[in-house]
Every structure is written in structure tokens, then in C-alpha cells.
Design an enzyme around this catalytic site. Structure first.
Site, PDB file in Angstrom:
ATOM      1  N   SER A 120       4.621 -16.826 -14.964  1.00 10.47           N
ATOM      2  CA  SER A 120       5.282 -18.041 -15.475  1.00 10.47           C
ATOM      3  C   SER A 120       4.289 -19.196 -15.407  1.00 10.47           C
ATOM      4  CB  SER A 120       6.556 -18.332 -14.693  1.00 10.47           C
ATOM      5  OG  SER A 120       6.264 -18.598 -13.351  1.00 10.47           O
ATOM      6  N   SER A 138       5.511 -25.678 -17.785  1.00 10.24           N
ATOM      7  CA  SER A 138       5.791 -26.242 -19.113  1.00 10.24           C
ATOM      8  C   SER A 138       5.053 -25.502 -20.231  1.00 10.24           C
ATOM      9  CB  SER A 138       5.401 -27.722 -19.132  1.00 10.24           C
ATOM     10  OG  SER A 138       4.028 -27.827 -18.865  1.00 10.24           O
ATOM     11  N   GLY A 190      11.569 -20.915 -11.332  1.00  8.25           N
ATOM     12  CA  GLY A 190      11.073 -19.538 -11.190  1.00  8.25           C
ATOM     13  C   GLY A 190      12.205 -18.583 -10.809  1.00  8.25           C
ATOM     14  N   ASP A 191      13.087 -19.037  -9.933  1.00 13.13           N
ATOM     15  CA  ASP A 191      14.231 -18.199  -9.522  1.00 13.13           C
ATOM     16  C   ASP A 191      15.163 -17.961 -10.709  1.00 13.13           C
ATOM     17  OD1 ASP A 191      13.143 -18.401  -6.982  1.00 13.13           O
ATOM     18  OD2 ASP A 191      14.431 -20.085  -6.419  1.00 13.13           O
TER      19      ASP A 191
HETATM   20  P1  ADP Z   1       7.879 -21.224 -10.315  1.00 11.86           P
HETATM   21  O1  ADP Z   1       9.094 -22.066 -10.040  1.00 11.86           O
HETATM   22  O2  ADP Z   1       8.010 -19.827  -9.793  1.00 11.86           O
HETATM   23  O3  ADP Z   1       6.570 -21.886  -9.985  1.00 11.86           O
HETATM   24  P2  ADP Z   1       7.491 -21.994 -13.112  1.00 11.86           P
HETATM   25  O4  ADP Z   1       7.268 -23.392 -12.663  1.00 11.86           O
HETATM   26  O5  ADP Z   1       6.399 -21.336 -13.878  1.00 11.86           O
HETATM   27  O6  ADP Z   1       7.893 -21.017 -11.921  1.00 11.86           O
HETATM   28  O7  ADP Z   1       8.813 -22.001 -14.002  1.00 11.86           O
HETATM   29  C1  ADP Z   1       9.444 -20.861 -14.517  1.00 11.86           C
HETATM   30  C2  ADP Z   1       9.843 -21.076 -15.961  1.00 11.86           C
HETATM   31  O8  ADP Z   1      10.717 -22.220 -16.079  1.00 11.86           O
HETATM   32  C3  ADP Z   1       8.674 -21.369 -16.905  1.00 11.86           C
HETATM   33  O9  ADP Z   1       8.118 -20.140 -17.379  1.00 11.86           O
HETATM   34  C4  ADP Z   1       9.357 -22.176 -18.014  1.00 11.86           C
HETATM   35  O10 ADP Z   1      10.042 -21.333 -18.914  1.00 11.86           O
HETATM   36  C5  ADP Z   1      10.408 -22.994 -17.238  1.00 11.86           C
HETATM   37  N1  ADP Z   1       9.837 -24.284 -16.803  1.00 11.86           N
HETATM   38  C6  ADP Z   1       9.424 -24.637 -15.564  1.00 11.86           C
HETATM   39  N2  ADP Z   1       8.930 -25.900 -15.537  1.00 11.86           N
HETATM   40  C7  ADP Z   1       9.065 -26.373 -16.797  1.00 11.86           C
HETATM   41  C8  ADP Z   1       8.744 -27.614 -17.438  1.00 11.86           C
HETATM   42  N3  ADP Z   1       8.180 -28.621 -16.772  1.00 11.86           N
HETATM   43  N4  ADP Z   1       9.005 -27.722 -18.772  1.00 11.86           N
HETATM   44  C9  ADP Z   1       9.569 -26.710 -19.461  1.00 11.86           C
HETATM   45  N5  ADP Z   1       9.900 -25.517 -18.914  1.00 11.86           N
HETATM   46  C10 ADP Z   1       9.656 -25.343 -17.604  1.00 11.86           C
END
Ligand code: ADP
Length: 310
Positions: free
Chosen positions: A222, A225, A253-254
Site C-alpha cells: 500500500s 495517497s 491499512g487495516d
Molecule cells: P498503512 O496504514 O498500512 O500505512 P496506507 O497508508 O498505505 O497503509 O493506506 C492504505 C490504503 O488507504 C492506500 O493504499 C490507499 O488506498 C488509502 N489511503 C491511505 N492514505 C491515503 C491518502 N492520504 N489519500 C488517499 N488514499 C489513501
């Protein structure tokens, strides 16, 4: 049925303060106390989407009871294993746009409890199709405890999603049993490979093709953004997502993991799985509450996500 495991749950307390003053008294008027832990976030999101889900893990003491009572008020089924130790509190102080966290380590699981929990799981596995393991291991469990659980689940033909980091994840990767899906973010991927990985497609392809990931069906990285990058067997995908108004990305992420579990249980295509996973992550980021999605917005977000084979 989807089974979620939260082995070190917590009562998450949030204290919003206009100003946080050190070395003196801070009084809070608004507090929220919720059943927390990565696995419980996954559980809540799955339940909101209408999936049949059962939550398990270790609970103990008055805070363990509080979590059980909180879950009782929802349509989530639960089958926690009771331990002698006390479930922990995790405190987040929200002040001046910042978040200061105080995280208790949590109880120590006794050897007997860790063994009995495996028998408890075997019973739950009878009605499980997909098992989700999230978060860190509590004290007292061997670092290869997830490996044992993945092995037991696979013996029963259950699909497994492992979302952990550090040694508990590394132990599984070096073992001869592999989860069906792992979902590292880019920092966790870099940590695993011991070099800094960027979101460049070529670099990501090289990274997820490292021998440490051999025989894992799905590796979904993941990218916040920037969406996600995935490898499913021998195919690689980039997921592009639209811009959204981000309110609170904690727990995205969850939520992504919840989307993966939901797609797996409904045997959806690669494209559908990746769109659902990202839609859930985005929907979480659009809400204030951690581990919560507004399902009314699902279709609208889903159709704006693009999955391309790369
Ligand atoms: P984690 O919480 O495990 O670090 P991420 O931050 O990569 O995981 O977030 C998981 C998913 O949630 C991303 O693949 C995306 O689809 C969505 N997401 C997270 N943060 C954003 C953001 N700032 N803008 C748009 N989508 C987001």
C-alpha cells in the site's frame, strides 16, 4: 466466515486538549474509549460492509471485559480466549494538531494459554474460510507464533492474510508455510528488505520479486495517497486512485486488509480485489474515526479506481 485475530487488543483512549502542558495537570472534558487494535479495526470495517465476521484473540481483566461489552453492542460475533493477564490501554493525546501516544505493552501470555489458544482456534477454523492476522504479538508468545497459526489454518484449507511487521512477519517469511496475502506499506517493505524502496514501478517489481516473498500468492504494497502496487503469482499491478479529502488516514491499512478479506471470501477477480482494498482504505481516510468507513460512498469511490497490469 471471516475470522479476525487481534492478539494484543487495547482499549484506545483519546484525550483531545487545546493545549498539552507538561509537568502539570491537564483536564479533559471529552474522552472516547473504544475497542482497539489493528484486528478490531479490520473487524469493524468488515461488519460495516455487511460481512459475516468473528473476532478472536486474547482478552483479560476489566479492560478485556470492557472490550467484550463494546463488541456485544454490535453485530460482530466474538470468540475471545480469556487470559489471566490484563488487557492494555493505549492513550492518544490530541493537541495542537499533534498526536502524542502512550502505548502500554500489554499482558504476558502464559505458555499454557498460548497452547490452549491454538486448540480454541482449531474449533473456530471449522467455520472459517478466510483468517486475518493483524498487529504485534503480545509478550510471552514466541516470535514464530503467527507461523504456527498460518500452518494450522492452511492445513484446514483456510486462506490467510497476515498484516504484521518486524520479527513476527520475518519469521513467517523465512518459514516453509506462507500466508496467502501480505500487505506491507512501503516502510515495512523497506524494513524487510533492509534497503529503502521507492514507489517507482520498476523498483517495486524488483522488491516484491525478492526470494523472501517466494510462494506468497499476493503481495500488496500500500502506497498511501499513491494507491498500491501488487504482485499476484506472476502478475504485477499498479492501482491508481483519485484525489480525496483526507480527514484521518490512521487505520487505512487495516481497512485495506478488510477489503482484501471481503474480496477473497467472495472469490472476486484480481481487479475487483485491488479496487475494493483501495476503496476501503480511502473511505477510512475520509472519516474521522479510525477503522470506520461510510459504505454509502463505496460505489462512487470504487468506480474511480484504476487497476493496470504493469
Ligand atoms: P498503512 O496504514 O498500512 O500505512 P496506507 O497508508 O498505505 O497503509 O493506506 C492504505 C490504503 O488507504 C492506500 O493504499 C490507499 O488506498 C488509502 N489511503 C491511505 N492514505 C491515503 C491518502 N492520504 N489519500 C488517499 N488514499 C489513501
Amino acid at each position: 466466515m471471516i475470522l479476525t485475530l487481534t492478539l494484543n487488543p487495547s482499549v484506545d483512549i483519546s484525550y483531545p486538549l487545546d493545549q498539552f502542558n507538561l509537568d502539570t495537570v491537564n483536564r479533559v472534558s471529552q474522552t472516547s474509549k473504544t475497542a482497539g487494535g489493528k484486528g478490531l479495526n479490520v473487524t469493524r470495517v468488515l461488519s460495516e460492509f455487511g460481512e459475516d465476521v468473528i473476532a478472536s484473540g486474547f482478552l483479560g481483566g476489566a479492560l478485556g471485559q470492557y472490550i467484550e461489552e463494546q463488541i456485544e453492542t454490535t453485530r460482530i460475533k466474538q470468540a475471545f480466549f480469556k487470559i489471566k493477564g490484563e488487557t492494555r490501554n493505549c492513550i492518544a493525546i490530541l493537541h495542537e494538531g499533534q498526536q502524542t501516544e502512550i502505548l502500554e505493552k500489554g499482558p504476558t501470555i502464559e505458555l499454557k494459554e498460548s497452547e490452549e489458544f491454538k486448540s480454541h482456534l482449531l474449533k473456530l477454523f471449522k467455520e472459517t474460510d478466510v483468517a486475518v492476522m493483524s498487529g504485534s504479538l503480545p509478550k510471552g508468545l514466541n516470535t514464530d507464533y503467527y507461523t504456527d497459526i498460518v500452518r494450522l489454518a492452511k492445513e484446514q484449507g483456510i486462506l490467510t492474510i497476515l498484516d504484521s511487521s518486524g520479527q513476527s512477519l520475518e519469521e513467517v517469511l523465512i518459514s516453509n508455510v506462507k500466508p496467502t496475502v501480505i500487505k506491507p506499506n512501503i516502510d515495512e517493505l523497506s524494513h524487510l528488505l533492509k534497503y529503502k524502496v521507492t514507489s517507482d514501478i520498476k523498483e517495486l517489481k524488483t522488491a516484491v520479486s525478492q526470494p523472501i516473498f517466494n510462494d506468497i500468492e499476493w503481495i500488496i504494497v500500500s502506497l498511501g495517497s499513491e494507491g498500491a502496487f501488487a504482485k499476484h503469482n506472476h502478475k504485477f499491478y499498479k492501482v491508481n486512485i483519485p484525489n480525496i479529502k483526507v480527514v484521518n488516514p490512521v487505520g487505512s491499512g487495516d481497512s485495506t486488509v478488510a477489503g482484501i478479506a471481503s474480496a477473497l471470501i467472495h472469490q472476486q477477480t484480481d481487479e475487483e480485489l485491488l479496487k475494493k482494498a483501495n476503496a476501503f482504505g480511502m473511505l477510512n481516510a475520509m472519516e474521522q474515526q479510525t477503522g470506520h468507513i461510510n459504505t454509502d460512498k463505496f460505489d462512487e469511490i470504487f468506480k474511480q479506481i484504476e487497476v493496470i497490469e504493469v
